[in-house]
Design a protein around this motif. Structure first.
Motif, PDB file in Angstrom:
ATOM      1  N   LYS A  95     113.432 -29.695  29.609  1.00  0.00           N
ATOM      2  CA  LYS A  95     113.560 -31.202  29.696  1.00  0.00           C
ATOM      3  C   LYS A  95     112.126 -31.855  30.331  1.00  0.00           C
ATOM      4  O   LYS A  95     111.498 -32.686  29.613  1.00  0.00           O
ATOM      5  N   LEU A  96     111.896 -31.363  31.430  1.00  0.00           N
ATOM      6  CA  LEU A  96     110.444 -32.066  31.877  1.00  0.00           C
ATOM      7  C   LEU A  96     109.287 -31.646  31.059  1.00  0.00           C
ATOM      8  O   LEU A  96     108.364 -32.594  30.833  1.00  0.00           O
ATOM      9  N   SER A  97     109.023 -30.608  30.411  1.00  0.00           N
ATOM     10  CA  SER A  97     108.093 -30.131  29.500  1.00  0.00           C
ATOM     11  C   SER A  97     108.190 -31.021  28.184  1.00  0.00           C
ATOM     12  O   SER A  97     106.837 -31.708  27.892  1.00  0.00           O
ATOM     13  N   HIS A  98     109.296 -31.522  27.877  1.00  0.00           N
ATOM     14  CA  HIS A  98     109.196 -32.470  26.648  1.00  0.00           C
ATOM     15  C   HIS A  98     108.980 -33.880  27.018  1.00  0.00           C
ATOM     16  O   HIS A  98     108.096 -34.487  26.608  1.00  0.00           O
ATOM     17  N   LEU A  99     109.494 -34.217  28.320  1.00  0.00           N
ATOM     18  CA  LEU A  99     108.872 -35.779  28.900  1.00  0.00           C
ATOM     19  C   LEU A  99     107.286 -35.707  28.939  1.00  0.00           C
ATOM     20  O   LEU A  99     106.849 -36.768  28.772  1.00  0.00           O
ATOM     21  N   LEU A 100     106.994 -34.678  29.534  1.00  0.00           N
ATOM     22  CA  LEU A 100     105.727 -34.792  30.001  1.00  0.00           C
ATOM     23  C   LEU A 100     104.522 -34.906  28.671  1.00  0.00           C
ATOM     24  O   LEU A 100     103.495 -35.287  28.757  1.00  0.00           O
ATOM     25  N   LYS A 101     104.946 -34.363  27.451  1.00  0.00           N
ATOM     26  CA  LYS A 101     104.571 -34.398  26.129  1.00  0.00           C
ATOM     27  C   LYS A 101     104.563 -35.528  25.466  1.00  0.00           C
ATOM     28  O   LYS A 101     103.929 -35.936  24.409  1.00  0.00           O
ATOM     29  N   HIS A 102     105.484 -36.658  26.011  1.00  0.00           N
ATOM     30  CA  HIS A 102     105.586 -37.915  25.229  1.00  0.00           C
ATOM     31  C   HIS A 102     105.160 -38.971  25.876  1.00  0.00           C
ATOM     32  O   HIS A 102     104.705 -38.754  27.283  1.00  0.00           O
ATOM     33  N   SER A 103     105.054 -40.117  25.559  1.00  0.00           N
ATOM     34  CA  SER A 103     104.834 -41.422  26.176  1.00  0.00           C
ATOM     35  C   SER A 103     105.443 -41.583  27.364  1.00  0.00           C
ATOM     36  O   SER A 103     106.598 -41.393  27.699  1.00  0.00           O
ATOM     37  N   ALA A 104     104.683 -42.242  28.431  1.00  0.00           N
ATOM     38  CA  ALA A 104     105.161 -42.630  29.814  1.00  0.00           C
ATOM     39  C   ALA A 104     105.505 -44.175  29.576  1.00  0.00           C
ATOM     40  O   ALA A 104     105.535 -44.701  30.668  1.00  0.00           O
ATOM     41  N   GLY A 129     119.818 -34.244  36.667  1.00  0.00           N
ATOM     42  CA  GLY A 129     120.497 -35.329  36.635  1.00  0.00           C
ATOM     43  C   GLY A 129     120.485 -36.284  35.532  1.00  0.00           C
ATOM     44  O   GLY A 129     120.541 -35.761  34.324  1.00  0.00           O
ATOM     45  N   SER A 130     120.323 -37.626  35.499  1.00  0.00           N
ATOM     46  CA  SER A 130     120.670 -38.504  34.344  1.00  0.00           C
ATOM     47  C   SER A 130     119.500 -38.198  33.445  1.00  0.00           C
ATOM     48  O   SER A 130     119.547 -38.544  32.313  1.00  0.00           O
ATOM     49  N   LEU A 131     118.176 -37.866  34.234  1.00  0.00           N
ATOM     50  CA  LEU A 131     116.996 -37.686  33.357  1.00  0.00           C
ATOM     51  C   LEU A 131     117.247 -36.414  32.323  1.00  0.00           C
ATOM     52  O   LEU A 131     116.645 -36.433  31.000  1.00  0.00           O
ATOM     53  N   LEU A 132     117.790 -35.546  32.982  1.00  0.00           N
ATOM     54  CA  LEU A 132     118.127 -34.267  32.053  1.00  0.00           C
ATOM     55  C   LEU A 132     119.068 -34.429  30.840  1.00  0.00           C
ATOM     56  O   LEU A 132     118.872 -33.998  29.748  1.00  0.00           O
TER      57      LEU A 132
END
Length: 300
Positions: A95-104, A129-132
């Protein structure tokens, strides 16, 4: 290659859309140890999920309406979920890998990325948590996972700490019915970053062997002792060794109550109350047993 085993802090969605959190790195054949956190209702603050475990702690977990199984190796009951009931296995690192590749552009993700870029210099990271799960809202906490012994210790040694979260101290005192949460609070593990609450969680990156030895309960104990904890004190359940002798000849503390884990890292004198266990040739005290909740209180 993606891992195919379960680790602490993974999130599981079952076939009824209920959400569980994995709570150990050891799991039996055919099922996993995991507690129910959300049930799906289609409405509410968490994007259709209703949080059923509103406060942490063994005393709250045992009230959950989910399956518990008695584990003879540990002489205790654990919350479980059968593998056949699993629909989705969510992994923090993916999930973190996915988030880091997308817009902030999302505020919460912006704060997560900003903190990582400024303070975390390790590659083995995840978000739970809820981010995952993806049901976070603007006031959600950020729960960051650091994997592995060396990475965890490196972070603890190098990070100077967050702004102190005074509300956490009040909440912990009330939830666990104690008056020393200030002695347990560690601003390297949780705190305020630019107005957002962040928790740092530590997980061993390897699975553990299930039922490695057989234990049996002997009863409640309370003792004062000098303890020492390495990276195993950061993981869940947290483990530390007892250095000074005591009348019960306890050699190890195993803590299932996350609130007390910070008291196990390093060398310090503590007062411990818990369930005395005979684990083959070793005497162990468990903190967080259903029958004896226990506590770990630092002397300083």
């Amino acid at each position: 290659m993606a891992r195919n085993y379960f680790l602490d802090r993974d999130i599981i969605v079952d076939k009824l859309n209920n959400v569980y959190t994995v709570l150990t790195n050891y799991n039996p054949p055919g099922y996993i140890f995991a507690y129910l956190k959300y049930v799906y209702t289609g409405s509410g603050l968490w994007k259709g999920y209703n949080r059923v475990l509103k406060q942490y702690g063994i005393h709250n977990l045992v009230k959950l309406k989910q399956k518990f199984n008695f584990e003879s190796c540990y002489d205790a009951s654990f919350p479980i979920l059968y593998l056949s009931e699993i629909r989705t296995h969510l992994k923090p690192e993916e999930k973190l890998s996915h988030l880091l590749k997308h817009s902030a552009s999302d505020d919460l993700i912006y704060y997560l990325i900003d903190f990582i870029e400024n303070y975390v210099r390790v590659s083995n990271l995840g978000v739970t948590g809820s981010l995952l799960l993806g049901n976070y809202h603007k006031n959600s906490d950020i729960d960051l996972v650091i994997y592995g012994c060396k990475n965890s210790l490196d972070f603890i040694e190098s990070f100077k700490g967050f702004e102190i979260d005074k509300e956490w101290i009040i909440e912990a005192n009330n939830n666990y019915n104690i008056d020393f949460a200030d002695k347990l609070y560690d601003n390297k593990r949780r705190g305020i970053y630019k107005g957002k609450r962040i928790s740092i969680l530590f997980v061993d990156d390897k699975p553990w062997k299930y039922c490695e030895r057989v234990c049996r309960k002997l009863g409640r104990v309370r003792f004062k002792g000098l303890i020492s904890g390495d990276c195993k004190a950061l993981f869940y359940p947290a483990v530390a060794t007892v250095q000074s002798s005591n009348e019960y000849q306890i050699s190890t503390i195993i803590n299932y109550e996350g609130v007390f884990s910070s008291a196990l890292l390093g060398d310090r004198e503590v007062i411990v109350e818990g369930m005395l266990m005979k684990c083959e040739e070793e005497n162990v005290v468990i903190v967080g047993d259903r029958e004896v909740r226990g506590y770990i209180k630092p002397m300083q």
